[in-house]
Design an enzyme around this catalytic site. Structure first.
Site, PDB file in Angstrom:
ATOM      1  N   GLY A  20       8.063   8.217  -1.739  1.00 13.29           N
ATOM      2  CA  GLY A  20       7.820   7.824  -0.521  1.00 13.29           C
ATOM      3  C   GLY A  20       9.460   8.543   0.676  1.00 13.29           C
ATOM      4  N   ILE A  88       5.168   8.256  -6.959  1.00 12.11           N
ATOM      5  CA  ILE A  88       5.740   6.819  -7.521  1.00 12.11           C
ATOM      6  C   ILE A  88       6.429   6.379  -6.509  1.00 12.11           C
ATOM      7  CG2 ILE A  88       6.333   8.482 -10.387  1.00 12.11           C
ATOM      8  CD1 ILE A  88       9.535   9.015  -8.511  1.00 12.11           C
ATOM      9  N   ASP A 204       5.883  -6.297  -3.698  1.00  9.61           N
ATOM     10  CA  ASP A 204       6.381  -7.439  -2.887  1.00  9.61           C
ATOM     11  C   ASP A 204       4.662  -7.765  -3.421  1.00  9.61           C
ATOM     12  OD1 ASP A 204       5.681  -4.670  -0.555  1.00  9.61           O
ATOM     13  OD2 ASP A 204       3.917  -6.286   0.280  1.00  9.61           O
TER      14      ASP A 204
HETATM   15  N1  HPA Z   1       1.025  -2.719   1.751  1.00  7.14           N
HETATM   16  C1  HPA Z   1       1.132  -1.719   2.679  1.00  7.14           C
HETATM   17  N2  HPA Z   1       2.119  -0.237   1.506  1.00  7.14           N
HETATM   18  C2  HPA Z   1       2.433  -0.457   0.390  1.00  7.14           C
HETATM   19  C3  HPA Z   1       3.143  -2.070   0.975  1.00  7.14           C
HETATM   20  C4  HPA Z   1       2.507  -3.218   1.388  1.00  7.14           C
HETATM   21  O1  HPA Z   1       2.394  -4.813   0.838  1.00  7.14           O
HETATM   22  N3  HPA Z   1       4.243  -2.162  -0.380  1.00  7.14           N
HETATM   23  C5  HPA Z   1       4.292  -2.016  -0.666  1.00  7.14           C
HETATM   24  N4  HPA Z   1       3.871  -0.926   0.348  1.00  7.14           N
END
Ligand code: HPA
Length: 239
Positions: A20, A88, A204
């Protein structure tokens, strides 16, 4: 050149790896490719092309969300003749049993997004990975002794949302994790009959609120990057 990518057609490889973040694209390209050159910087969405084990690979950013990856992947498939795009990225896990750093190979992307309906009049709320890349990634991970998960994920249109812990569509379809791009990438690949895969590292945990630190982020993405590059090499031979 296309509307959003100022590269010449021959400057983009048939297989594109797509984080991204533009600076992630730069970091991965500069640390893993030979003969690397910057081929696009429109809007600071960097694309680099170089060689990995003598095979040409482009690493370029998607930006965030379905509209953004929708634009770049559409132009890559349609205007640059790209055969395979492998996102990725990172994701947030919906299950407390999935640890940080885990790598997920996306089988199906579910979404409430209107992207596919708007773009192609596709009514579905989910798309499968497209082509052989998903299987090649799983085989490559096994050969490299990298344990990965594969399954459904949720491509949300809103990072911040009232139902963040478990949106209905994610619950109904047993989605492992949330991200924001796979649905549009798979829809575009389906439309053009091309190949698309989405590899994610858990950055996360939405339930436990654990997050990986920025130093850890670098280390964690190394596993996914190694896997993606090796798989890209095999995909290049297969397509
Ligand atoms: N939510 C949406 N997109 C994401 C998240 C998330 O918790 N973490 C990394 N990309």
């Amino acid at each position: 050149m296309s509307v959003h990518i100022a590269a010449k057609k021959e400057e983009i490889a048939p297989v594109v790896l797509m984080p991204g973040d533009p600076l992630r694209a730069k970091f991965i390209a500069e640390n893993n490719l030979d003969n690397v050159r910057l081929v696009n910087s429109v809007r600071n969405i960097y694309f680099y092309t170089g060689t990995y084990k003598n095979v040409s690979v482009t690493i370029g950013a998607s930006g965030m969300g379905c509209p953004s990856i929708g634009i770049y992947s559409y132009e890559l498939y349609y205007e640059f003749g790209v055969q395979c795009i492998m996102r990725i990225g990172t994701c947030g896990s919906y299950l407390d049993s999935i640890p940080l750093f885990k790598v997920i190979n996306t089988d199906i992307a579910f979404s409430e997004s209107t992207y596919a309906k708007t773009a192609f009049d596709y009514p579905e709320d989910h798309f499968y990975h497209q082509g052989t890349a998903f299987d090649i990634i799983n085989q490559t991970a096994a050969a490299m002794n990298i344990p990965i998960l594969s399954g459904s994920i949720h491509s949300g249109d809103a990072f911040y949302r009232a139902d963040r812990e478990l949106p209905a569509i994610a619950k109904a379809n047993k989605c492992l994790a949330a991200e924001m791009e796979a649905f549009a990438l798979f829809a575009n690949a389906k439309y053009f009959k091309k190949t698309a895969a989405v590899l994610l590292t858990v950055s996360d945990n939405i339930i436990t609120h654990q997050v990986i630190s920025s130093e850890e982020r670098e280390r964690s993405l190394t596993t996914m990057t190694r896997l993606a590059l090796e798989a890209a090499h095999k995909i290049h031979e297969a397509i």
